[in-house]
Design a protein around this motif. Structure first.
Motif, PDB file in Angstrom:
ATOM      1  N   MET A 197       0.849  -1.207   0.000  1.00  0.00           N
ATOM      2  CA  MET A 197       0.000   0.000   0.000  1.00  0.00           C
ATOM      3  C   MET A 197       0.876   1.246   0.000  1.00  0.00           C
ATOM      4  O   MET A 197       0.608   2.210  -0.717  1.00  0.00           O
ATOM      5  CB  MET A 197      -0.880   0.035   1.254  1.00  0.00           C
ATOM      6  CG  MET A 197      -2.002  -0.968   1.249  1.00  0.00           C
ATOM      7  SD  MET A 197      -2.878  -0.898   2.839  1.00  0.00           S
ATOM      8  CE  MET A 197      -3.514  -2.557   2.914  1.00  0.00           C
ATOM      9  N   ALA A 198       1.938   1.227   0.813  1.00  0.00           N
ATOM     10  CA  ALA A 198       2.787   2.411   0.945  1.00  0.00           C
ATOM     11  C   ALA A 198       3.609   2.677  -0.315  1.00  0.00           C
ATOM     12  O   ALA A 198       4.040   3.803  -0.545  1.00  0.00           O
ATOM     13  CB  ALA A 198       3.715   2.264   2.146  1.00  0.00           C
ATOM     14  N   SER A 199       3.803   1.656  -1.131  1.00  0.00           N
ATOM     15  CA  SER A 199       4.597   1.927  -2.326  1.00  0.00           C
ATOM     16  C   SER A 199       3.749   2.092  -3.582  1.00  0.00           C
ATOM     17  O   SER A 199       4.108   2.834  -4.481  1.00  0.00           O
ATOM     18  CB  SER A 199       5.668   0.858  -2.525  1.00  0.00           C
ATOM     19  OG  SER A 199       5.096  -0.408  -2.533  1.00  0.00           O
ATOM     20  N   VAL A 200       2.591   1.437  -3.628  1.00  0.00           N
ATOM     21  CA  VAL A 200       1.758   1.523  -4.835  1.00  0.00           C
ATOM     22  C   VAL A 200       0.763   2.687  -4.759  1.00  0.00           C
ATOM     23  O   VAL A 200       0.335   3.218  -5.775  1.00  0.00           O
ATOM     24  CB  VAL A 200       1.015   0.183  -5.056  1.00  0.00           C
ATOM     25  CG1 VAL A 200       0.009   0.277  -6.165  1.00  0.00           C
ATOM     26  CG2 VAL A 200       2.014  -0.929  -5.353  1.00  0.00           C
ATOM     27  N   LEU A 201       0.410   3.093  -3.535  1.00  0.00           N
ATOM     28  CA  LEU A 201      -0.548   4.179  -3.296  1.00  0.00           C
ATOM     29  C   LEU A 201      -1.880   3.997  -4.030  1.00  0.00           C
ATOM     30  O   LEU A 201      -2.235   4.805  -4.886  1.00  0.00           O
ATOM     31  CB  LEU A 201       0.059   5.534  -3.708  1.00  0.00           C
ATOM     32  CG  LEU A 201       1.400   5.917  -3.089  1.00  0.00           C
ATOM     33  CD1 LEU A 201       1.866   7.256  -3.649  1.00  0.00           C
ATOM     34  CD2 LEU A 201       1.290   5.987  -1.574  1.00  0.00           C
ATOM     35  N   PRO A 202      -2.622   2.964  -3.703  1.00  0.00           N
ATOM     36  CA  PRO A 202      -3.916   2.767  -4.353  1.00  0.00           C
ATOM     37  C   PRO A 202      -4.834   3.955  -4.056  1.00  0.00           C
ATOM     38  O   PRO A 202      -4.801   4.496  -2.953  1.00  0.00           O
ATOM     39  CB  PRO A 202      -4.452   1.487  -3.699  1.00  0.00           C
ATOM     40  CG  PRO A 202      -3.746   1.394  -2.391  1.00  0.00           C
ATOM     41  CD  PRO A 202      -2.393   1.988  -2.618  1.00  0.00           C
ATOM     42  N   LYS A 203      -5.623   4.363  -5.051  1.00  0.00           N
ATOM     43  CA  LYS A 203      -6.462   5.563  -4.873  1.00  0.00           C
ATOM     44  C   LYS A 203      -7.921   5.232  -4.607  1.00  0.00           C
ATOM     45  O   LYS A 203      -8.658   6.034  -4.061  1.00  0.00           O
ATOM     46  CB  LYS A 203      -6.364   6.431  -6.123  1.00  0.00           C
ATOM     47  CG  LYS A 203      -5.085   7.258  -6.157  1.00  0.00           C
ATOM     48  CD  LYS A 203      -5.190   8.309  -7.237  1.00  0.00           C
ATOM     49  CE  LYS A 203      -4.065   8.301  -8.252  1.00  0.00           C
ATOM     50  NZ  LYS A 203      -3.155   7.183  -8.322  1.00  0.00           N
ATOM     51  N   ASN A 204      -8.349   4.079  -5.073  1.00  0.00           N
ATOM     52  CA  ASN A 204      -9.769   3.746  -4.917  1.00  0.00           C
ATOM     53  C   ASN A 204      -9.920   2.251  -4.653  1.00  0.00           C
ATOM     54  O   ASN A 204      -8.929   1.521  -4.634  1.00  0.00           O
ATOM     55  CB  ASN A 204     -10.522   4.143  -6.193  1.00  0.00           C
ATOM     56  CG  ASN A 204      -9.793   3.631  -7.420  1.00  0.00           C
ATOM     57  OD1 ASN A 204      -9.289   2.506  -7.414  1.00  0.00           O
ATOM     58  ND2 ASN A 204      -9.710   4.445  -8.463  1.00  0.00           N
ATOM     59  N   ALA A 205     -11.171   1.849  -4.475  1.00  0.00           N
ATOM     60  CA  ALA A 205     -11.440   0.455  -4.112  1.00  0.00           C
ATOM     61  C   ALA A 205     -10.853  -0.514  -5.132  1.00  0.00           C
ATOM     62  O   ALA A 205     -10.263  -1.543  -4.772  1.00  0.00           O
ATOM     63  CB  ALA A 205     -12.936   0.238  -3.979  1.00  0.00           C
ATOM     64  N   GLU A 206     -10.983  -0.161  -6.383  1.00  0.00           N
ATOM     65  CA  GLU A 206     -10.514  -1.057  -7.432  1.00  0.00           C
ATOM     66  C   GLU A 206      -9.007  -1.292  -7.308  1.00  0.00           C
ATOM     67  O   GLU A 206      -8.517  -2.422  -7.395  1.00  0.00           O
ATOM     68  CB  GLU A 206     -10.837  -0.420  -8.789  1.00  0.00           C
ATOM     69  CG  GLU A 206     -10.633  -1.326  -9.964  1.00  0.00           C
ATOM     70  CD  GLU A 206     -10.839  -0.569 -11.272  1.00  0.00           C
ATOM     71  OE1 GLU A 206     -10.392  -1.071 -12.302  1.00  0.00           O
ATOM     72  OE2 GLU A 206     -11.435   0.532 -11.245  1.00  0.00           O
ATOM     73  N   GLU A 207      -8.290  -0.197  -7.072  1.00  0.00           N
ATOM     74  CA  GLU A 207      -6.834  -0.331  -6.942  1.00  0.00           C
ATOM     75  C   GLU A 207      -6.443  -0.992  -5.623  1.00  0.00           C
ATOM     76  O   GLU A 207      -5.473  -1.729  -5.549  1.00  0.00           O
ATOM     77  CB  GLU A 207      -6.176   1.050  -7.055  1.00  0.00           C
ATOM     78  CG  GLU A 207      -6.241   1.604  -8.461  1.00  0.00           C
ATOM     79  CD  GLU A 207      -5.655   3.019  -8.577  1.00  0.00           C
ATOM     80  OE1 GLU A 207      -5.938   3.663  -9.598  1.00  0.00           O
ATOM     81  OE2 GLU A 207      -4.944   3.469  -7.661  1.00  0.00           O
ATOM     82  N   PHE A 208      -7.253  -0.716  -4.612  1.00  0.00           N
ATOM     83  CA  PHE A 208      -6.970  -1.298  -3.298  1.00  0.00           C
ATOM     84  C   PHE A 208      -7.074  -2.821  -3.341  1.00  0.00           C
ATOM     85  O   PHE A 208      -6.305  -3.541  -2.730  1.00  0.00           O
ATOM     86  CB  PHE A 208      -7.937  -0.715  -2.266  1.00  0.00           C
ATOM     87  CG  PHE A 208      -7.561  -1.006  -0.838  1.00  0.00           C
ATOM     88  CD1 PHE A 208      -6.476  -0.368  -0.253  1.00  0.00           C
ATOM     89  CD2 PHE A 208      -8.283  -1.909  -0.080  1.00  0.00           C
ATOM     90  CE1 PHE A 208      -6.119  -0.629   1.070  1.00  0.00           C
ATOM     91  CE2 PHE A 208      -7.932  -2.177   1.239  1.00  0.00           C
ATOM     92  CZ  PHE A 208      -6.852  -1.530   1.815  1.00  0.00           C
ATOM     93  N   LEU A 209      -8.038  -3.290  -4.119  1.00  0.00           N
ATOM     94  CA  LEU A 209      -8.267  -4.734  -4.215  1.00  0.00           C
ATOM     95  C   LEU A 209      -7.076  -5.454  -4.856  1.00  0.00           C
ATOM     96  O   LEU A 209      -6.899  -6.648  -4.677  1.00  0.00           O
ATOM     97  CB  LEU A 209      -9.550  -4.997  -5.012  1.00  0.00           C
ATOM     98  CG  LEU A 209     -10.078  -6.435  -5.006  1.00  0.00           C
ATOM     99  CD1 LEU A 209     -10.433  -6.893  -3.607  1.00  0.00           C
ATOM    100  CD2 LEU A 209     -11.285  -6.576  -5.916  1.00  0.00           C
ATOM    101  N   LYS A 210      -6.273  -4.713  -5.576  1.00  0.00           N
ATOM    102  CA  LYS A 210      -5.132  -5.354  -6.228  1.00  0.00           C
ATOM    103  C   LYS A 210      -3.959  -5.589  -5.278  1.00  0.00           C
ATOM    104  O   LYS A 210      -3.010  -6.279  -5.615  1.00  0.00           O
ATOM    105  CB  LYS A 210      -4.654  -4.489  -7.395  1.00  0.00           C
ATOM    106  CG  LYS A 210      -5.621  -4.506  -8.558  1.00  0.00           C
ATOM    107  CD  LYS A 210      -5.057  -3.728  -9.725  1.00  0.00           C
ATOM    108  CE  LYS A 210      -6.093  -3.607 -10.821  1.00  0.00           C
ATOM    109  NZ  LYS A 210      -5.874  -2.387 -11.609  1.00  0.00           N
ATOM    110  N   ILE A 211      -4.024  -4.986  -4.108  1.00  0.00           N
ATOM    111  CA  ILE A 211      -2.931  -5.156  -3.145  1.00  0.00           C
ATOM    112  C   ILE A 211      -2.899  -6.598  -2.636  1.00  0.00           C
ATOM    113  O   ILE A 211      -3.940  -7.190  -2.367  1.00  0.00           O
ATOM    114  CB  ILE A 211      -3.146  -4.194  -1.938  1.00  0.00           C
ATOM    115  CG1 ILE A 211      -3.163  -2.734  -2.399  1.00  0.00           C
ATOM    116  CG2 ILE A 211      -2.123  -4.428  -0.849  1.00  0.00           C
ATOM    117  CD1 ILE A 211      -1.848  -2.187  -2.853  1.00  0.00           C
ATOM    118  N   LYS A 212      -1.694  -7.133  -2.502  1.00  0.00           N
ATOM    119  CA  LYS A 212      -1.518  -8.490  -1.986  1.00  0.00           C
ATOM    120  C   LYS A 212      -2.149  -8.604  -0.598  1.00  0.00           C
ATOM    121  O   LYS A 212      -1.882  -7.771   0.272  1.00  0.00           O
ATOM    122  CB  LYS A 212      -0.024  -8.777  -1.870  1.00  0.00           C
ATOM    123  CG  LYS A 212       0.376 -10.080  -2.514  1.00  0.00           C
ATOM    124  CD  LYS A 212       1.823 -10.391  -2.261  1.00  0.00           C
ATOM    125  CE  LYS A 212       2.595 -10.476  -3.563  1.00  0.00           C
ATOM    126  NZ  LYS A 212       4.025 -10.302  -3.384  1.00  0.00           N
ATOM    127  N   GLY A 213      -2.965  -9.621  -0.408  1.00  0.00           N
ATOM    128  CA  GLY A 213      -3.576  -9.821   0.898  1.00  0.00           C
ATOM    129  C   GLY A 213      -4.925  -9.137   1.063  1.00  0.00           C
ATOM    130  O   GLY A 213      -5.569  -9.274   2.091  1.00  0.00           O
TER     131      GLY A 213
END
Ligand code: ADP
Ligand code: MG
Ligand code: ZN
Length: 552
Positions: free
Chosen positions: A456-472
């Motif tokens: 999260m700290a390196s990819v900086l997801p902006k919305n739910a869609e991007e957040f869902l791509k984070i491992k875990g």
């Protein structure tokens, strides 16, 4: 299967062998899985459990392990419970009723339950799809943790001859392996063995001189991170933990001589990140799956290489860089001698001596430590050098300088919080995780692991869609925590100064399987936004695929 992995556990890819094992299990065949600690054994029965229509029984030797796994599964929205002595009769009745109504997917059971006839009769009334025996080495006297109760697991093949059994362990020795197959009476079992190499563990052996100074410099280097220090005796754990507290560190002892309440309390404080250092005998560790232990120190060498590997295996289960340092003094042989001399049986005593000698030879070796361990465990290693031991990275020389008084970069492992891309944000996310965990009274890693926070700290997801791509991040964690974590990320002032690390773009090719799934979701009238999350594609891509498939 990959979409199940993402949806429920938040991971994109299977690790080696996981998918083969899952497919084997789904074909209702028996299997034995040998993978190192942290290798990812649980997924091998948890995904089939979700996929199969009935209930999966999981046998686990320790209450704390059951609690931990059930908490993790629940955090991912999976229906799991345990039955053990911590529950009241009413709670157990309640769970039994839910089992009868097929409302639970995984039921964790302590082995001793099986001894009770009425419980066996009850199990026979259920729709059991799969039986998983975790920590299966407990069934073998050759293992390091024989549990008499595990012998009753023999019964499973008689009670449920048609139900596949999967046995899992991190103990790979051939004797234990054969014993497990025999004791459980597995039918045509397939044995899956993964490499036992734990690449993220940095292996260091250093002379045990100025030991306390060395320990201090190591724990300062890993400041605030979870640390286990193994001592040989109960007394030594008490002394060292007290000395560390006097020096201002949050350290607690753990050994079999403490009352069970106190043991439980200290373990709990460690698991929940309320103290970061446990000074323990090797009695500590088997009951926990804490994934973020960053440093394991051995104050005395172990009695065997397999024992040592098991103990350091408790570091870095999440795959992030972690350090294992053994303080070696030849003289410590006296401590072991005392116990070895008590072994009555001659050949057992000889075998124990042999193991001890090999352990000492490991400490004194001048070639790659990783290669030495893996070859001892029966794995062939072609590389002469690894990337993570004091001998291969040349830091063994640096440790020698330490002896003359200059203190411990002991190795090249950087403490995890210092090596993250965007430390400020990482710390904020950690604080949020801790707050949520305190509210729920659960370990912080149940909320999110360090792997997820780092990403999260390196990819900086902006919305739910991007957040869902984070491992875990699976569907359930997105729903529960997405908003609060996104808020912290989006409100972080320094974001503009950070160049987000670009992730690899997912292959956008649509497979026949994807199309089937798309149709199925379309038929269920699920919204485009939801579908886009499930199939990990943008809403635009989903709409255009609807057209291509003639759905709209
Ligand atoms: P084991 O039982 O073999 O010691 P676990 O099943 O506890 O290991 O898994 C260790 C860690 O690896 C856990 O944090 C788990 O969530 C993670 N993990 C398992 N499979 C995967 C995967 N395919 N991708 C990423 N992480 C995984
Ligand atoms: Mg496990
Ligand atoms: Zn090496």
């Amino acid at each position: 299967m990959e979409s199940l992995l993402k949806k429920h556990f938040g991971y994109d890819k299977f690790r080696p062998l996981q998918l083969d094992i899952i497919n084997h299990v789904l074909q209702k065949k028996d299997s034995l899985v040998l993978m190192p600690t942290g290798g990812g054994k649980s997924i091998c029965f948890q995904i089939p459990a979700i996929q199969l229509e009935g209930i999966t029984i999981v046998i686990s030797p320790l209450i704390s392990l059951m609690q931990d796994q059930v908490d993790s599964l629940k955090a991912n929205g999976i229906k799991a419970e345990f039955i053990n002595s911590t529950l009241s009769p009413i709670e157990i009745e309640n769970i039994k009723e839910r089992l009868s109504r097929n409302e639970i997917k995984l039921i964790y059971i302590a082995p001793e339950r099986l001894a009770a006839n009425d419980f066996k009769t009850f199990l026979l009334t259920l729709n059991i799809s799969l039986i998983a025996i975790d920590e299966a080495h407990c069934i073998s006297e050759w293992g390091h943790n024989f549990r008499k109760d595990y012998r009753s697991l023999k019964l499973f093949k008689t009670l449920f001859p048609q139900t596949p059994i999967i046995a899992l362990t991190a103990t790979a020795t051939p004797k234990v392996r054969e014993d497990i197959l025999k004791q459980l009476a597995l039918v045509n079992p397939k044995t899956f063995i993964s490499s036992f190499d734990r690449e993220n563990l940095n292996l260091v052996v250093t002379e045990k001189k100025k030991a306390f100074n060395k320990i201090l410099s190591l724990i300062k280097k890993h400041e605030g991170e979870p640390i286990i220090i193994y001592c040989f005796s109960r007394k030594a754990t008490m002394k060292l933990s007290q000395k560390l507290r006097e020096n201002g560190f949050a350290a607690l002892p753990y050994h079999a001589g403490l009352s069970s309440d106190l043991r439980k309390k200290n373990q709990d404080l460690f698991i929940k990140d309320k103290v970061n250092i446990i000074v323990a005998t090797i009695a500590f560790g088997m009951g926990i799956d804490k994934p973020d232990v960053r440093l394991v120190i051995h104050e005395t060498f172990s009695k065997s290489i397999e024992g040592y590997y098991q103990e350091i295996g408790r570091a870095g289960r999440d795959g992030l860089p972690s350090e294992c340092v053994l303080l070696y003094s030849k003289g410590d042989i006296i401590k072991h001698q005392f116990f070895l001399k008590k072994i009555y049986d001659h050949s057992t005593q000889r075998a124990a001596w042999d193991k001890l000698n090999k352990m000492m030879a490991y400490c004194e070796t001048t070639s790659c430590r990783r290669k030495a361990i893996l070859e001892y465990l029966g794995e062939s290693v072609s590389k002469q050098k690894c990337n993570g031991c004091d001998i291969c990275d040349g830091s063994i020389g640096i440790i020698k300088t330490t002896l003359s008084g200059i203190i411990k970069p002991a190795s090249q492992v950087k403490p995890i919080s210092k090596s993250v891309h965007n430390k400020g944000l990482f710390e904020k996310l950690r604080a949020l995780r801790l707050r949520i965990a305190r509210e729920k009274n659960c370990p912080p890693y149940i909320v999110f692991g360090d792997v997820s926070l780092r990403e999260m700290a390196s990819v900086l997801p902006k919305n739910a869609e991007e957040f869902l791509k984070i491992k875990g991040v699976g569907q359930n964690k997105l729903n529960n925590y997405g908003e609060s974590f996104l808020e912290v990320i989006n409100n972080n002032k320094n974001n503009n100064n950070i160049v987000p690390i670009k992730r690899k773009i997912r292959n956008t090719r649509w497979t026949a399987e994807d199309d089937d799934k798309l149709r199925e979701l379309f038929d269920q009238a699920i919204s485009v936004n939801e579908i886009s999350k499930i199939l990990k594609r943008t809403p635009t891509a989903i709409r255009s695929r609807f057209k291509k498939c003639g759905l709209i």
